[in-house]
Scaffold this motif. Structure first.
Motif, PDB file in Angstrom:
ATOM      1  N   GLU A   1      30.218  48.022  33.176  1.00 22.52           N
ATOM      2  CA  GLU A   1      31.675  47.995  33.180  1.00 22.52           C
ATOM      3  C   GLU A   1      32.162  46.814  34.009  1.00 22.52           C
ATOM      4  N   MET A   2      33.183  46.126  33.513  1.00 25.16           N
ATOM      5  CA  MET A   2      33.800  45.012  34.224  1.00 25.16           C
ATOM      6  C   MET A   2      35.176  45.459  34.716  1.00 25.16           C
ATOM      7  N   LYS A   3      35.614  44.911  35.834  1.00 29.80           N
ATOM      8  CA  LYS A   3      36.908  45.251  36.396  1.00 29.80           C
ATOM      9  C   LYS A   3      37.635  43.952  36.707  1.00 29.80           C
ATOM     10  N   LEU A   4      38.864  43.818  36.196  1.00 29.81           N
ATOM     11  CA  LEU A   4      39.633  42.606  36.459  1.00 29.81           C
ATOM     12  C   LEU A   4      40.352  42.722  37.791  1.00 29.81           C
ATOM     13  N   VAL A   5      40.311  41.619  38.551  1.00 31.43           N
ATOM     14  CA  VAL A   5      40.944  41.559  39.858  1.00 31.43           C
ATOM     15  C   VAL A   5      41.924  40.389  39.838  1.00 31.43           C
ATOM     16  N   SER A   6      43.202  40.702  39.948  1.00 28.33           N
ATOM     17  CA  SER A   6      44.237  39.675  39.920  1.00 28.33           C
ATOM     18  C   SER A   6      44.376  39.029  41.292  1.00 28.33           C
ATOM     19  N   SER A   7      44.571  37.716  41.295  1.00 27.29           N
ATOM     20  CA  SER A   7      44.791  36.973  42.530  1.00 27.29           C
ATOM     21  C   SER A   7      46.079  36.164  42.384  1.00 27.29           C
ATOM     22  N   VAL A   8      46.615  35.733  43.501  1.00 30.45           N
ATOM     23  CA  VAL A   8      47.862  34.974  43.505  1.00 30.45           C
ATOM     24  C   VAL A   8      47.675  33.581  42.906  1.00 30.45           C
ATOM     25  N   SER A   9      46.497  32.993  43.118  1.00 28.04           N
ATOM     26  CA  SER A   9      46.276  31.615  42.684  1.00 28.04           C
ATOM     27  C   SER A   9      44.799  31.399  42.368  1.00 28.04           C
ATOM     28  N   PRO A  10      44.481  30.292  41.673  1.00 25.53           N
ATOM     29  CA  PRO A  10      43.066  29.962  41.459  1.00 25.53           C
ATOM     30  C   PRO A  10      42.314  29.785  42.783  1.00 25.53           C
ATOM     31  N   ALA A  11      42.984  29.197  43.769  1.00 22.23           N
ATOM     32  CA  ALA A  11      42.340  29.040  45.086  1.00 22.23           C
ATOM     33  C   ALA A  11      42.034  30.406  45.697  1.00 22.23           C
ATOM     34  N   GLY A  12      42.921  31.377  45.430  1.00 27.46           N
ATOM     35  CA  GLY A  12      42.671  32.739  45.900  1.00 27.46           C
ATOM     36  C   GLY A  12      41.440  33.337  45.249  1.00 27.46           C
ATOM     37  N   CYS A  13      41.236  33.049  43.970  1.00 22.56           N
ATOM     38  CA  CYS A  13      40.031  33.520  43.264  1.00 22.56           C
ATOM     39  C   CYS A  13      38.775  32.910  43.882  1.00 22.56           C
ATOM     40  N   ILE A  14      38.832  31.606  44.151  1.00 25.34           N
ATOM     41  CA  ILE A  14      37.688  30.930  44.766  1.00 25.34           C
ATOM     42  C   ILE A  14      37.399  31.539  46.136  1.00 25.34           C
ATOM     43  N   ARG A  15      38.446  31.821  46.901  1.00 27.55           N
ATOM     44  CA  ARG A  15      38.277  32.428  48.222  1.00 27.55           C
ATOM     45  C   ARG A  15      37.610  33.800  48.094  1.00 27.55           C
ATOM     46  N   LEU A  16      38.042  34.594  47.101  1.00 27.04           N
ATOM     47  CA  LEU A  16      37.437  35.922  46.893  1.00 27.04           C
ATOM     48  C   LEU A  16      35.952  35.801  46.575  1.00 27.04           C
ATOM     49  N   ILE A  17      35.576  34.766  45.826  1.00 30.27           N
ATOM     50  CA  ILE A  17      34.155  34.544  45.511  1.00 30.27           C
ATOM     51  C   ILE A  17      33.403  34.155  46.783  1.00 30.27           C
ATOM     52  N   LEU A  18      33.958  33.202  47.510  1.00 26.79           N
ATOM     53  CA  LEU A  18      33.284  32.744  48.735  1.00 26.79           C
ATOM     54  C   LEU A  18      33.170  33.848  49.773  1.00 26.79           C
ATOM     55  N   ASP A  19      34.141  34.766  49.788  1.00 33.17           N
ATOM     56  CA  ASP A  19      34.093  35.914  50.701  1.00 33.17           C
ATOM     57  C   ASP A  19      33.229  37.053  50.149  1.00 33.17           C
ATOM     58  N   ARG A  20      32.617  36.839  49.010  1.00 36.56           N
ATOM     59  CA  ARG A  20      31.724  37.792  48.341  1.00 36.56           C
ATOM     60  C   ARG A  20      32.414  39.091  47.933  1.00 36.56           C
ATOM     61  N   GLU A  21      33.726  39.014  47.677  1.00 34.31           N
ATOM     62  CA  GLU A  21      34.449  40.190  47.201  1.00 34.31           C
ATOM     63  C   GLU A  21      34.350  40.331  45.687  1.00 34.31           C
ATOM     64  N   ILE A  22      34.199  39.198  45.007  1.00 33.23           N
ATOM     65  CA  ILE A  22      33.985  39.192  43.556  1.00 33.23           C
ATOM     66  C   ILE A  22      32.889  38.172  43.253  1.00 33.23           C
ATOM     67  N   PRO A  23      32.102  38.394  42.184  1.00 31.66           N
ATOM     68  CA  PRO A  23      31.037  37.440  41.872  1.00 31.66           C
ATOM     69  C   PRO A  23      31.497  36.268  41.003  1.00 31.66           C
ATOM     70  N   MET A  24      32.606  36.448  40.251  1.00 31.45           N
ATOM     71  CA  MET A  24      33.031  35.402  39.324  1.00 31.45           C
ATOM     72  C   MET A  24      34.532  35.480  39.096  1.00 31.45           C
ATOM     73  N   ALA A  25      35.082  34.370  38.557  1.00 29.19           N
ATOM     74  CA  ALA A  25      36.519  34.326  38.288  1.00 29.19           C
ATOM     75  C   ALA A  25      36.804  33.358  37.150  1.00 29.19           C
ATOM     76  N   VAL A  26      37.932  33.602  36.493  1.00 30.98           N
ATOM     77  CA  VAL A  26      38.438  32.727  35.441  1.00 30.98           C
ATOM     78  C   VAL A  26      39.535  31.884  36.078  1.00 30.98           C
ATOM     79  N   VAL A  27      39.360  30.558  36.063  1.00 29.64           N
ATOM     80  CA  VAL A  27      40.341  29.660  36.677  1.00 29.64           C
ATOM     81  C   VAL A  27      40.703  28.549  35.697  1.00 29.64           C
TER      82      VAL A  27
END
Length: 168
Positions: free
Chosen positions: A56-82
């Motif tokens: 199962e996949m779960k979508l996680v919305s972020s405020v910005s593409p930089a926010g998605c990158i930060r979530l990856i670097l913080d190991r909160e999510i493994p991948m993002a669409v930017v």
């Protein structure tokens, strides 16, 4: 007595059929920022990956593409669409997968954390991305985005896109 045998036979038959739609483990989060094409691209990836990986996949919305990158670097999510334009050269710890989703004027890429790359079967993920980017043409992306903007559900539109191209 015959009724009991019939009930037991039905029970055995039900046990032999695997539960449809059951996914093992916790959902795998995929980040995205924005509405419209961004959420559609993320949903298409999520639905396709669910079918291919059996997870199962779960979508996680972020405020910005930089926010998605930060979530990856913080190991909160493994991948993002930017967005492709926002991606640029990925920072250390981020891997950019080849292939773009969406219409040419607004296209998106999938990025992963290098740690997630080691945990997930990276060659399979890249193969899935290749199948999606080659299988869905820009016109279908544009038409599908218009349907979402007109109020249709994003997940339903994503599933129809994948079915139309025989990807699921």
């Amino acid at each position: 007595m015959a009724l009991l045998r019939l009930f037991l036979l039905a029970l055995v038959c039900l046990m032999a059929v695997p539960a449809q739609g059951h996914r093992m483990g916790r959902p795998v989060p995929i980040g995205y920022a924005g509405e419209g094409m961004a959420s559609l691209a993320a949903q298409v990836i999520a639905v396709y990956f669910e079918e291919q990986m059996g997870r199962e996949m779960k979508l996680v919305s972020s405020v910005s593409p930089a926010g998605c990158i930060r979530l990856i670097l913080d190991r909160e999510i493994p991948m993002a669409v930017v967005p492709v334009l926002a991606a640029g050269d990925p920072p250390e710890g981020i891997v950019r997968l080849k292939g773009a989703f969406g219409a040419p004027e607004r296209s998106f890429i999938l990025v992963m954390g290098s740690e997630a790359r080691e945990k997930l079967e990276f060659s399979l993920v890249q193969r899935y991305v290749d199948s999606l980017t080659k299988g869905i043409d820009p016109d279908l992306w544009k038409n599908s985005e218009a349907r979402v903007e007109a109020g249709e559900g994003v997940r339903g539109v994503a599933m129809e896109m994948l079915r139309e191209k025989d990807l699921i």
